[in-house]
Design an enzyme around this catalytic site. Structure first.
Site, mmCIF file in Angstrom:
data_model
loop_
_atom_site.group_PDB
_atom_site.id
_atom_site.type_symbol
_atom_site.label_atom_id
_atom_site.label_comp_id
_atom_site.label_asym_id
_atom_site.label_seq_id
_atom_site.Cartn_x
_atom_site.Cartn_y
_atom_site.Cartn_z
ATOM 1 C CG HIS A 64 -0.207 0.264 2.496
ATOM 2 N ND1 HIS A 64 0.563 -0.701 3.108
ATOM 3 C CD2 HIS A 64 -0.118 1.375 3.260
ATOM 4 C CE1 HIS A 64 1.100 -0.191 4.203
ATOM 5 N NE2 HIS A 64 0.703 1.066 4.317
ATOM 6 C CG HIS A 79 0.421 5.490 3.688
ATOM 7 N ND1 HIS A 79 -0.942 5.351 3.921
ATOM 8 C CD2 HIS A 79 1.043 4.639 4.538
ATOM 9 C CE1 HIS A 79 -1.112 4.462 4.876
ATOM 10 N NE2 HIS A 79 0.063 4.015 5.270
#
Length: 157
Positions: A64, A79
């Site tokens: 991620h 992020h």
């Protein structure tokens, strides 16, 4: 004679709406514990490299997030989502590996927006400046609409 240092830019890493990082609903980001930056509410499922650099971190388990270090030493973290580090489902796919050189516009991460939303996660995506490196000035631009690989979001010298 004095030479004015050239301004350079970090571009939008996805299409969407840009918000100040202080508005992200996560204290680690909104309180700038990791660094200043901004966030984009993505309209697509693809995250692109906002600059040239070397991939210095890939969150292998969830895929991620990635870290990029630029030639000037500036370090940024991209992020995707809030609390997505807790995911066990294969939502994200990272298209780069640690120590790989990347070019601005290169695909870094793709993900399943619908599956992420169905699990109750936001896909707001942060760009955090972890270190300014050798830059003298860093300015977060006041754009509100991001076009991936086109909109300048951060200016630095």
């Amino acid at each position: 004679m004095f030479f004015k240092k050239k301004e350079s830019y970090i571009t939008a890493y996805t299409d969407g709406t840009i918000i100040p990082i202080s508005e992200v609903k996560d204290e680690v980001f909104s309180q700038k514990m990791m660094g200043d930056g901004l966030a984009i509410y993505p309209e697509s499922d693809t995250i692109y490299a906002p600059c040239d650099g070397i991939i210095t971190a890939v969150f292998e388990q969830t895929q991620h997030a990635v870290g990029i270090t630029m030639e000037n030493g500036m370090e940024i973290l991209l992020h995707v989502g809030l609390d997505t580090v807790n995911l066990h489902e294969p939502i994200f796919h990272t298209h780069v590996k640690k120590d790989e050189a990347v070019k601005q516009g290169q695909t870094l991460i793709t993900y399943d927006k619908e599956a992420l939303a169905a699990l109750g996660y936001s896909d707001v995506t942060m760009c955090v400046i972890l270190s300014n490196g050798n830059t003298k000035e860093v300015e977060l631009l006041k754009e509100t609409k991001a076009v991936a690989n086109k909109t300048n979001i951060i200016r630095y010298k």
